[in-house]
Structures are given as structure tokens and as C-alpha cells.
Design a protein around this motif. Sequence first.
Motif, PDB file in Angstrom:
ATOM      1  N   SER A  99       6.494  14.882   8.100  1.00  0.00           N
ATOM      2  CA  SER A  99       6.513  16.078   6.521  1.00  0.00           C
ATOM      3  C   SER A  99       5.734  16.200   6.580  1.00  0.00           C
ATOM      4  CB  SER A  99       8.191  16.394   6.196  1.00  0.00           C
ATOM      5  OG  SER A  99       7.998  15.496   4.905  1.00  0.00           O
ATOM      6  N   GLY A 100       4.960  17.382   5.901  1.00  0.00           N
ATOM      7  CA  GLY A 100       3.497  17.175   5.893  1.00  0.00           C
ATOM      8  C   GLY A 100       2.408  16.996   6.038  1.00  0.00           C
ATOM      9  N   TYR A 101       2.594  16.535   7.147  1.00  0.00           N
ATOM     10  CA  TYR A 101       1.450  16.018   8.122  1.00  0.00           C
ATOM     11  C   TYR A 101       1.514  16.260   9.521  1.00  0.00           C
ATOM     12  CZ  TYR A 101      -0.221  13.714   3.303  1.00  0.00           C
ATOM     13  OH  TYR A 101      -0.081  14.185   1.976  1.00  0.00           O
ATOM     14  N   GLU A 102       2.133  17.226   9.682  1.00  0.00           N
ATOM     15  CA  GLU A 102       3.106  17.147  11.173  1.00  0.00           C
ATOM     16  C   GLU A 102       1.999  17.625  12.203  1.00  0.00           C
ATOM     17  OE1 GLU A 102       5.851  20.657  11.811  1.00  0.00           O
ATOM     18  OE2 GLU A 102       7.470  18.785  10.978  1.00  0.00           O
ATOM     19  N   ALA A 103       0.764  17.801  11.970  1.00  0.00           N
ATOM     20  CA  ALA A 103      -0.534  17.771  12.787  1.00  0.00           C
ATOM     21  C   ALA A 103      -1.278  16.484  13.580  1.00  0.00           C
ATOM     22  CB  ALA A 103      -1.915  18.739  11.867  1.00  0.00           C
ATOM     23  N   MET A 104      -0.924  15.373  12.134  1.00  0.00           N
ATOM     24  CA  MET A 104      -1.603  14.022  12.438  1.00  0.00           C
ATOM     25  C   MET A 104      -0.562  13.567  13.567  1.00  0.00           C
ATOM     26  SD  MET A 104      -3.831  13.655  10.325  1.00  0.00           S
ATOM     27  CE  MET A 104      -4.261  14.261   7.911  1.00  0.00           C
ATOM     28  N   GLY A 136      -6.083   2.610   3.865  1.00  0.00           N
ATOM     29  CA  GLY A 136      -6.325   4.451   4.413  1.00  0.00           C
ATOM     30  C   GLY A 136      -6.541   4.970   3.073  1.00  0.00           C
ATOM     31  N   GLY A 137      -7.397   5.687   2.450  1.00  0.00           N
ATOM     32  CA  GLY A 137      -7.168   6.884   1.131  1.00  0.00           C
ATOM     33  C   GLY A 137      -6.032   7.956   1.166  1.00  0.00           C
ATOM     34  N   HIS A 138      -5.350   8.873   0.470  1.00  0.00           N
ATOM     35  CA  HIS A 138      -5.140   9.447   0.650  1.00  0.00           C
ATOM     36  C   HIS A 138      -5.289  10.740   1.497  1.00  0.00           C
ATOM     37  CE1 HIS A 138      -1.644  12.421  -0.579  1.00  0.00           C
ATOM     38  NE2 HIS A 138      -2.755  13.027  -0.631  1.00  0.00           N
ATOM     39  N   GLN A 139      -4.316  11.628   2.267  1.00  0.00           N
ATOM     40  CA  GLN A 139      -5.008  12.396   3.143  1.00  0.00           C
ATOM     41  C   GLN A 139      -4.205  13.806   2.330  1.00  0.00           C
ATOM     42  OE1 GLN A 139      -7.129  12.536   5.557  1.00  0.00           O
ATOM     43  NE2 GLN A 139      -7.531  10.405   4.842  1.00  0.00           N
ATOM     44  N   THR A 178       0.670  -1.483   0.042  1.00  0.00           N
ATOM     45  CA  THR A 178      -0.204   0.195   0.005  1.00  0.00           C
ATOM     46  C   THR A 178       1.157   1.470   0.205  1.00  0.00           C
ATOM     47  OG1 THR A 178      -1.495   1.653   0.785  1.00  0.00           O
ATOM     48  CG2 THR A 178      -0.050  -0.058   2.773  1.00  0.00           C
ATOM     49  N   GLU A 179       0.366   2.230  -0.901  1.00  0.00           N
ATOM     50  CA  GLU A 179       1.299   3.780  -0.865  1.00  0.00           C
ATOM     51  C   GLU A 179       1.133   4.335   0.580  1.00  0.00           C
ATOM     52  OE1 GLU A 179      -0.531   7.622  -2.816  1.00  0.00           O
ATOM     53  OE2 GLU A 179       0.214   6.076  -4.404  1.00  0.00           O
ATOM     54  N   GLY A 180      -0.080   4.271   1.509  1.00  0.00           N
ATOM     55  CA  GLY A 180      -0.145   4.852   2.346  1.00  0.00           C
ATOM     56  C   GLY A 180      -0.860   5.932   2.627  1.00  0.00           C
ATOM     57  N   PRO A 181      -1.906   6.793   3.387  1.00  0.00           N
ATOM     58  CA  PRO A 181      -2.283   8.272   3.251  1.00  0.00           C
ATOM     59  C   PRO A 181      -1.381   9.552   2.615  1.00  0.00           C
ATOM     60  CG  PRO A 181      -2.605   7.741   5.262  1.00  0.00           C
ATOM     61  CD  PRO A 181      -1.919   6.624   4.739  1.00  0.00           C
ATOM     62  N   TYR A 182      -0.418   9.558   2.938  1.00  0.00           N
ATOM     63  CA  TYR A 182       1.038  10.190   3.409  1.00  0.00           C
ATOM     64  C   TYR A 182       1.947  10.815   1.984  1.00  0.00           C
ATOM     65  CZ  TYR A 182      -1.360  10.620   7.931  1.00  0.00           C
ATOM     66  OH  TYR A 182      -2.381  10.759   8.750  1.00  0.00           O
ATOM     67  N   TYR A 183       1.332  10.296   0.627  1.00  0.00           N
ATOM     68  CA  TYR A 183       2.326  10.026  -0.390  1.00  0.00           C
ATOM     69  C   TYR A 183       2.151  11.683  -0.951  1.00  0.00           C
ATOM     70  CZ  TYR A 183       4.501   9.977  -4.927  1.00  0.00           C
ATOM     71  OH  TYR A 183       4.775  10.267  -5.795  1.00  0.00           O
ATOM     72  N   PRO A 197      -2.782  -5.405  15.562  1.00  0.00           N
ATOM     73  CA  PRO A 197      -1.763  -3.675  15.892  1.00  0.00           C
ATOM     74  C   PRO A 197      -2.898  -3.465  14.883  1.00  0.00           C
ATOM     75  CG  PRO A 197      -0.476  -5.013  14.184  1.00  0.00           C
ATOM     76  CD  PRO A 197      -1.427  -6.219  14.724  1.00  0.00           C
ATOM     77  N   PRO A 198      -2.900  -2.374  15.775  1.00  0.00           N
ATOM     78  CA  PRO A 198      -3.898  -1.229  15.128  1.00  0.00           C
ATOM     79  C   PRO A 198      -3.557  -0.721  13.249  1.00  0.00           C
ATOM     80  CG  PRO A 198      -2.726   0.244  16.740  1.00  0.00           C
ATOM     81  CD  PRO A 198      -2.188  -0.866  16.867  1.00  0.00           C
ATOM     82  N   SER A 199      -4.479  -0.416  12.709  1.00  0.00           N
ATOM     83  CA  SER A 199      -3.840   0.087  11.385  1.00  0.00           C
ATOM     84  C   SER A 199      -3.981   1.489  10.855  1.00  0.00           C
ATOM     85  CB  SER A 199      -4.655  -0.773  10.011  1.00  0.00           C
ATOM     86  OG  SER A 199      -5.909  -0.911  10.290  1.00  0.00           O
ATOM     87  N   ASP A 200      -4.335   2.142  11.821  1.00  0.00           N
ATOM     88  CA  ASP A 200      -5.200   3.573  11.585  1.00  0.00           C
ATOM     89  C   ASP A 200      -3.658   4.350  11.393  1.00  0.00           C
ATOM     90  OD1 ASP A 200      -5.566   3.171  14.034  1.00  0.00           O
ATOM     91  OD2 ASP A 200      -7.193   3.818  14.352  1.00  0.00           O
ATOM     92  N   GLY A 201      -2.842   4.597  11.761  1.00  0.00           N
ATOM     93  CA  GLY A 201      -1.489   4.785  11.601  1.00  0.00           C
ATOM     94  C   GLY A 201      -1.052   5.437  10.542  1.00  0.00           C
TER      95      GLY A 201
END
Length: 318
Positions: free
Chosen positions: A143-148, A181-184, A87-92, A172-176
Motif C-alpha cells: 500500500s502507498g506504492y501500488e504503482a510499483m 535501495g533508498g526510500h521511495q 534493511t528497512e527497504g524503500p517502502y516505509y 535472486p534479484p534485489s530490486d523488488g
Amino acid sequence: MTDTPQQEFPQQGTAEQRELTRRRVVVAGGATAVTATAVALGTGLASAQGAPEAKGAHAPGSTPSGPLSGTPSGTPEACYVLTTETTEGPYYIDADKLRQDVTEDEKGIPLTLRLKVIDSETCRPVRNAAVDIWHCSALGVYSGYEAMGNGGGGGGGTPPSGAPTDVPTGPPPSDGPGGPGGHQEPTDDERYLRGTWKTDRRGHVTFRTVFPGWYRGRCVHIHVKVHVDGTWTDAGYEGGRTCHTGQLFFDEESVLLSAVVAPYSTNTATRTTLDEDTIYPDNGAEGGLLRLKYKKRDIGRGVLAELTMGVVPDDETE
């Protein structure tokens, strides 16, 4: 992409370089094999996976100077299996920093990441491909998602005494960050620990960064993408298509050694091990498990990570 490509790193001399350690993995239904390569960095350097030692070392707090060694002359090439897609993950963030040194001012163990990209069907190097990497900081923040944050309360707090020994119970949780999950959309303009660079005529690309940290729900990893058939211009890399999306992983012994080094020792997020991770495909080098070289008693001096990635340039991934 808007930045002009930088020059290659100074190359490390290859005197007394040892022959690459080879590891073959046979894939069911296929006749090809994968080889993960490791080149030693210095006297007393130990591989987390048991490779021999060699000479030429990191200086404290630095990455290697001089040429990064390539495949020694006379070493035969091998065919490779297709590297597993993940998976790419949400923070590309789409390749907006053309550079090899992605460290900026981030603190952490110096990491030299050296990848080789080859066509898994022909075993030939994939030249002039654009390779993206991105990963979290020592404290688990992208970086780009420090608020997360880091999925575990920000990553600060009282340093633990000794290496992490707690093993979370249950899945383990998978929402980190970096999980399913979709792109943020980015929350800020920071871009540390992200970058894109091109493969050379032998399919090699090298990045300078820091050893990643961890956050809730994921083991230690680096994200990677490979793009082909685009055009390198003064403005950046344009057009083309993505032929591989994956992640690169670190063995547990190396992560435990890094965890007692500052600033990793201040990261109090619950750590997921490689075996517990829900994204790692559990298939070694084929699945992105890096070959690591470092001084075992002083990993803080620096780490060299290498992997050969087999892709299908004609394929397009999401």
C-alpha cells in the motif's frame, strides 16, 4: 501520526494452554540466548516447526476471539540475544496509522502477529515502545506504492496448479519492493497492511493482518521497527528514536501451504525461497524467523505468529 490509538483486541482464554516451546540460540562471543515462543491456537493445530498441539481454534476466515495468551505463570523468563538488524527497504511510511488491525479490506489468510520486545541486556520488557509493521498483500503489492506493482508483472494471471515447485537459478534479484535501495516516495494514499501500536507492561504487542504474499526477488516477510522514548498523545506517537529495524520471516513449509489458497494461488510472480533470500540472515529466531501455529490441513483458517525480539533501547538505528 494522526490517529487516536484503538483499544486492545479482545483477549482469548488461556484454559488448557500448553507451556511455551523454547528454543535457545547461543551467539558467538555472548552468554545470552534467544527464545522463540509458540502458543497453540486450537485442537488439531500443527506447528510448522514441530511444536505440540493445544486447544481453542480460529473460526473459518477469522482471527482468534478472546484474550491472546501471555506467558503462563510459573514459566521462567530467559535472556535473549540481540535480534538481527536488517534493511528497512524503500517502502516505509512513518507510522501514520495507530492501530492493531491493519487488514482493512485486504483478502488473505488471517494472521495474528504477536511480538514481545525486551531489552537484550537486562531481559526486561520494553514498555510503551511504538512498534511499526508493514508488508505486501497476498499478491505482493505494498500500500502507498501500488504503482510499483509486485516486481513480477502485477501478481495476477492464471492460478498455478498445486504448490509452487520452481526454484529460480542464480542469485535472486534485489530490486523488488522491500529490498535494498533508498526510500521511495509514496505513489498513492492507500495504507492497508501498515500500522503502529504500543507494547504493554510485559513488552507484548499484537497485530491483526493477513499472511503476506511474495514478489520478485524476496521471500515472504514482514517489516518491523521499534521506537522508544517518544510520547503517546491524542494526536499519535511523537518524538523518540528508532532502536530496531528488522524483518520477520516465514518458513518454507508454511509458505508452500499458503500458496495454494486463494488469492495467493493467483500470484504468478517468481517466488524466492527463504534459503535463496539475500536479506534473511539465516540464523533462525535471532534473525526474525517467526514461530507459526496453524491447522496444517487448512492453513486458510488462520495462523498465529510469535517472536520475542531483543533490542537495545539506548541504541539508535537509521
